[in-house]
Design an enzyme around this catalytic site. Structure first.
Site, short mmCIF file in Angstrom:
data_model
loop_
_atom_site.label_atom_id
_atom_site.label_comp_id
_atom_site.label_asym_id
_atom_site.label_seq_id
_atom_site.Cartn_x
_atom_site.Cartn_y
_atom_site.Cartn_z
N GLY A 27 -84.08 63.57 -30.90
CA GLY A 27 -83.14 63.30 -32.00
C GLY A 27 -81.74 63.69 -31.57
N CYS A 28 -80.99 64.18 -32.50
CA CYS A 28 -79.60 64.56 -32.26
C CYS A 28 -79.52 65.63 -31.17
CB CYS A 28 -78.99 65.08 -33.55
SG CYS A 28 -77.33 65.73 -33.34
N PHE A 29 -78.70 65.38 -30.17
CA PHE A 29 -78.61 66.33 -29.06
C PHE A 29 -77.95 67.64 -29.45
CE2 PHE A 29 -75.23 63.21 -27.15
CZ PHE A 29 -74.30 63.51 -28.14
#
Length: 181
Positions: free
Chosen positions: A9-11
Site C-alpha cells: 500500500g502507501c509507502f
C-alpha cells in the site's frame, strides 16, 4: 548489509515503520515492479506504469532478520486485498515482495505458507512474489513523510495507528535512539 524490497500500500506507512526498527540502516520510499523508467509520483498514481509504491530496506541481518522484516510487513498491511489497501485502490497499492535472491524468495514463500496454514488472515494471501528489479526512489518530499507531517489528517488516521501497533506488537525490535524514543 542486506536489502529487502516490500510493497504494502502507501509507502509512507512502511517507510516510517521500518525506519523505527533496530538494525535498519535505511528505508526509502519508491517505485518498483513496473515498466516505466524513472516514473514520477503522478505517473505511478495514474496506474499506468505497472509500478507499486514500495520501500527498499537496507538492514543488518545480524541485528534484524529477513523473517523479522516479513513479520512486521504482514502485521502492518492487509495482504488479502488485491490491488488495494483501505481506500487506496490500484495496482500501485498491491501487496508484493520483490526478492533479491533465491533465499529471500524461499523464505517469503515459506512464511506465506505458514501464515496460510495457521489461518492468520480471514481470506487468502494475495501477496505477489517477484524478482527485485530496478528500484526508483520517490521524490524527496516523500522521504520521511510521516515525521515531517505528523499532524496531517492522513498521517493521523492511517500511519499513526500502524506505528502504535508496531510499538505495541514489536517493542523489542524498536530502535532505542529512534524518533519515538
Amino acid at each position: 548489509m542486506n536489502k529487502a524490497t516490500l510493497a504494502g500500500g502507501c509507502f509512507w506507512c512502511l517507510e516510517s515503520a521500518f525506519n523505527r526498527l533496530e538494525g535498519v540502516q535505511s528505508a526509502i520510499s519508491g517505485y518498483t515492479g513496473g515498466h516505466t523508467p524513472d516514473p514520477s509520483y503522478r505517473e505511478v498514481c495514474d496506474g499506468t506504469t505497472g509500478h507499486a509504491e514500495a520501500v527498499e530496506v537496507t538492514f543488518d541481518p545480524t541485528v534484524l532478520s529477513y523473517r523479522d522484516l516479513l513479520t512486521v510487513f504482514f502485521a502492518l498491511h492487509d495482504p488479502t486485498t488485491p490491488n488495494r489497501q483501505g481506500h487506496d485502490v490500484g495496482t500501485q497499492y498491491r501487496s508484493a515482495i520483490f526478492f533479491h535472491n533465491e533465499a529471500q524468495r524461499q523464505e517469503a514463500a515459506t512464511f506465506i505458507a505458514e501464515l496460510e496454514n495457521q489461518g492468520v488472515f480471514d481470506a487468502p494471501i494475495v501477496t505477489q512474489l517477484a524478482p527485485a528489479g530496478t528500484f526508483y526512489p520517490a521524490e524527496d518530499y516523500h522521504q520521511g513523510y510521516y515525521d515531517q507531517n505528523r499532524g496531517a489528517p492522513y498521517c493521523q488516521a492511517i500511519i499513526a495507528p500502524k506505528l502504535a501497533k508496531l510499538r505495541q506488537s514489536f517493542p523489542a525490535m524498536l530502535r532505542r535512539d529512534g524518533p519515538d524514543a
